[in-house]
Design an enzyme around this catalytic site. Structure first.
Site, mmCIF file in Angstrom:
data_model
loop_
_atom_site.group_PDB
_atom_site.id
_atom_site.type_symbol
_atom_site.label_atom_id
_atom_site.label_comp_id
_atom_site.label_asym_id
_atom_site.label_seq_id
_atom_site.Cartn_x
_atom_site.Cartn_y
_atom_site.Cartn_z
ATOM 1 C CB ALA A 1 38.834 36.995 47.829
ATOM 2 C CG HIS B 1 34.787 37.507 40.699
ATOM 3 N ND1 HIS B 1 36.098 37.781 40.390
ATOM 4 C CD2 HIS B 1 34.077 38.591 40.310
ATOM 5 C CE1 HIS B 1 36.177 38.977 39.848
ATOM 6 N NE2 HIS B 1 34.963 39.496 39.791
ATOM 7 C CB ALA C 1 35.840 41.531 47.747
ATOM 8 N N GLY D 1 40.626 49.572 33.679
ATOM 9 C CA GLY D 1 39.400 50.156 34.199
ATOM 10 C C GLY D 1 38.412 49.097 34.657
ATOM 11 C CB ALA D 2 35.104 49.460 36.263
ATOM 12 C CB ALA E 1 29.702 30.891 39.393
ATOM 13 N NE ARG F 1 37.973 31.973 42.084
ATOM 14 C CZ ARG F 1 37.295 32.789 42.872
ATOM 15 N NH1 ARG F 1 37.051 34.015 42.480
ATOM 16 N NH2 ARG F 1 36.863 32.396 44.045
ATOM 17 N N GLY G 1 38.251 43.328 31.875
ATOM 18 C CA GLY G 1 38.746 41.984 31.637
ATOM 19 C C GLY G 1 39.951 41.618 32.472
ATOM 20 C CE LYS G 2 40.626 45.652 37.011
ATOM 21 N NZ LYS G 2 39.357 46.162 36.512
#
Length: 174
Positions: free
Chosen positions: A34, A50, A36, A10-11, A52, A54, A14-15
């Site tokens: 990516a 995201h 998005a 789910g949203a 930052a 990584r 932690g995926k």
């Protein structure tokens, strides 16, 4: 690390963090693909967060539509992380592309990849039935895509509250 791994949940489950750990575990470097598109300020902020999180060790590529082409172009030594299939599906549907053909092409592309691929997707079928046609069509398309890619992957994990649960071990045949 296995050749192809799908992580669903789910949203905010932690995926992405799990996928990042898996992708970096092999060599400390990885390719981030990516899907998005930064269409508004809120999405721009999410993308920045995201990036930052990584930190170093990542080479970024954007693939809002041509995911298979990007996987083929980045194949090599470093693992690839695709985040996420749900946004990719959204992009395909909004562009009028044949999302089912694109999903089939992705499933067919995974076995030919030489470097590992970790894919992130949202589990959208655990909630109530949406009250409008477009939302139901998206839920159904996401369910089909997730099942298709899960079948093509060596392993599948469900992330719940940051805890991974292996739901497809590599030694099970149905």
């Amino acid at each position: 690390m296995k050749k192809s791994i799908l992580i669903t949940g789910g949203a905010r489950s932690g995926k992405s963090a799990l996928a990042e750990r898996l992708a970096l575990s092999r060599s400390g470097r990885a390719v981030y693909i990516a899907t998005a598109e930064a269409r508004d300020d809120e999405m721009r902020d999410r993308i920045a967060q995201h990036r930052a999180r990584r930190g170093a060790g990542w080479t970024d590529h954007e693939a809002p539509l041509d995911l298979v082409g990007t996987l083929d172009a980045t194949d090599g030594d470093a693992p690839r992380l695709v985040d996420c299939l749900t946004l990719w599906l959204t992009n395909l549907m909004l562009s009028g592309a044949d999302w089912r053909a694109a999903g089939t092409a992705l499933a067919e592309a995974l076995p030919r990849q030489t470097a590992p691929v970790v894919l992130v997707t949202n589990e959208v079928g655990s909630g109530i039935v949406p009250d409008n046609r477009l939302a139901r069509e998206f839920r159904d398309a996401a369910g089909w895509l997730n099942q298709t890619i899960a079948t093509a992957c060596d392993e599948v994990y469900l992330s719940v509250a940051g805890c991974p649960l292996k739901v497809k071990p590599d030694d099970v045949s149905l």
